[in-house]
Structures are given as structure tokens and as C-alpha cells.
Design an enzyme around this catalytic site. Sequence first.
Site, PDB file in Angstrom:
ATOM      1  N   GLY A   9       0.813  -1.215   0.000  1.00  0.00           N
ATOM      2  CA  GLY A   9       0.000   0.000   0.000  1.00  0.00           C
ATOM      3  C   GLY A   9       0.839   1.254   0.000  1.00  0.00           C
ATOM      4  N   ASN A  10       2.021   1.199   0.619  1.00  0.00           N
ATOM      5  CA  ASN A  10       2.897   2.366   0.654  1.00  0.00           C
ATOM      6  C   ASN A  10       3.556   2.633  -0.694  1.00  0.00           C
ATOM      7  OD1 ASN A  10       2.541   3.173   3.377  1.00  0.00           O
ATOM      8  ND2 ASN A  10       3.755   1.411   4.020  1.00  0.00           N
ATOM      9  N   LYS A 127      -5.067  -6.599  15.875  1.00  0.00           N
ATOM     10  CA  LYS A 127      -4.424  -5.856  14.796  1.00  0.00           C
ATOM     11  C   LYS A 127      -4.679  -4.361  14.948  1.00  0.00           C
ATOM     12  CE  LYS A 127      -2.580  -5.205  10.636  1.00  0.00           C
ATOM     13  NZ  LYS A 127      -1.160  -5.429  10.353  1.00  0.00           N
ATOM     14  N   LYS A 221      -2.565  -8.832   3.279  1.00  0.00           N
ATOM     15  CA  LYS A 221      -2.536  -8.798   1.814  1.00  0.00           C
ATOM     16  C   LYS A 221      -1.645  -9.887   1.232  1.00  0.00           C
ATOM     17  CE  LYS A 221       0.512  -6.350   0.213  1.00  0.00           C
ATOM     18  NZ  LYS A 221       1.949  -6.502  -0.129  1.00  0.00           N
ATOM     19  N   LYS A 283       5.397 -11.584   4.896  1.00  0.00           N
ATOM     20  CA  LYS A 283       5.918 -11.760   3.535  1.00  0.00           C
ATOM     21  C   LYS A 283       6.726 -13.049   3.436  1.00  0.00           C
ATOM     22  CE  LYS A 283       5.868  -6.817   2.598  1.00  0.00           C
ATOM     23  NZ  LYS A 283       4.822  -6.615   3.618  1.00  0.00           N
TER      24      LYS A 283
END
Length: 321
Positions: A9-10, A127, A221, A283
Amino acid sequence: MRTLIALGGNAMTAPDGRARPEDQIAAVGVAMEAVADLVAAGVEVVLTHGNGPQVGNLLVKNELAAHVVPPVPLDWCGAQTQGTLGFVIVSALERALAARGLATPVAAVVTRTLVDADDRGFTRPTKPIGRYLPAEQAAAMAAHGQTWEDRGERGWRRVVASPEPLEILDAPAAKALIDAGYVVVACGGGGIPMVRGLSGEGVPGVPGVQGVQGVEAVIDKDLSAVLLARSVAADQLVIATDVDHMFLHFGAPDARALKRIGVAELRAHLAAGEFGGGSMAPKAEAACRFVEGGGRRAVVTALGCIREAVFGKAGTVVEKE
């Protein structure tokens, strides 16, 4: 080789983190130049993306307007950011492809992700999302049913569930477009979180979809990207982030970049706590899951390196052995 590229998103904000519309349009334009180069080179590209900064902006609007209009739930925030970022990405990629003489069609699919209504995250949300607020403002939001925690001197912060993604409900639509020759943008922000309804007879003519409804949650994501990659038969997963490699002892004088690594070794580093829980660990986990599930390879690298990463020449390359 069909390649799913997961953009953080960044990657869709200015270098200093600003997320004005013009900042996001400019950042997406830069990213899509690289994607267009890959399409021109014959790579079959599928795109997904994060939405953290964009959802953060919507949450601020919720907070500022809570005394005037009811806040919209997180599944709505996810849907809205998917739509907005989808049209920005599609428009930028179409321009970049046209500049290369390509007429490759591009489409964005608003995508829902199934989660388990009994996931423990719903009873113990952990979260953190959005900005810190003073106690009185946090209390006003809590009155709308949200969960807020006192984080000490910085103030109060909202916490929500982050359940495990189970299925990409709209993957068949995305795959149909991909197979028809489209570059598809799908599953933004991990997908709109959905659970099976407690009642209902299902959706006529839609196999497997039975009374689904949106829930207050955010989905990782990168973990959703693994499911999407499998669903659309991607050979490779490339996760674009803000560093060019995964590192051991990140930030320490003896930090070491991981160049090429097998799943078993990466799993050992994960178990040893080498990667940040809210940053690189998801990730690394996603890369392991993809390769363990039969993917050819996964690569974690910086956005500016994705051209080389797709060909296994940059970033941390994760393979079976």
C-alpha cells in the site's frame, strides 16, 4: 510465466508517506511503468495491492464525521479502497501500455475473501489500525461498537480482527479475465473480509457462495496473495515492499541480505523470530506457503527491482530447495 505481483500500500503514496490523490496517482504511475515493461517483455502479469494508508485515511474521515454520520464498517472501507485504487491502477497501466504500442486490456475486480466466523481474532482482536486518539475521542468511536485500547502516552488505538484468509471468492471471475488476455487487478488489501451467513439458502447459480456477509476485519494482503496466485494458476509470486531483500539481523551491524534461499531454511529463520511480526514475517510466510503449495518461486524485493525480480535476478528468491 504467469506472475502475480503484490504491491504494498505504501507503494501508492509519496516517498514521505503523503497520500493525497495526486501523490497516489503519481506513485501508481511510476509503478505501472515497470509493470508495462514486463507485459511488453511477454510476462503474463496479475496484480494485487495493499491499502493500509488508504484505509487509514477513510478511518480518519470516520472519526471526524462520527457525530454527523455513522462510521462505515471496515468491509466497506476495503471495498471503497479497492474501487478507488483499482481505477487509478487500471488508468495508469493503460497509459503506460499505450506508450509502448500495446493494446493489452486491463481490468480491476472488486474481490471478496472468505474467512472463518469462528477465527479467534474476532473474539480477541489484536491488529492495530488507524491513528492514535485521546481517550474522549476513542470513547466516541467505541460507542459505535469499535474496540479501542489504551496505548499509554501515545493515546488510544483501534484494534480489529485479522483472520486467516481461506478462499478468494471472486477468483473465478479474475481467472476468466486473465485467460481472456487481460491484465487483472484483484484482491486489493487482502480482499473484502466475508463470512458464511448463519442462515440463508445460498446464492442461486453461484456454487460455493452461501449467504456470505461482510465483517469488521482486515486481512493480510500477502497471505491472500498466495491464495489468489494458486486460484489463477500463477507460476510465480513477487512481493514488492520497501527494501530490496529480506535480511537476517535487520538493522544490526551484522545484517545480512538473503539472496537465494530454500523454504526449509527460511522456515527456520521465521521460527527463530528473525523477521518483524507486522512487517517482513507475513511476507516470508507468504513466500513459503506459495512455494510449498507448488509455486515455482517467490521473490521479495523493492518496488524498483520488480523488473529484475520477475526473472529471478533481484531480491530474495525463495525456492523449494
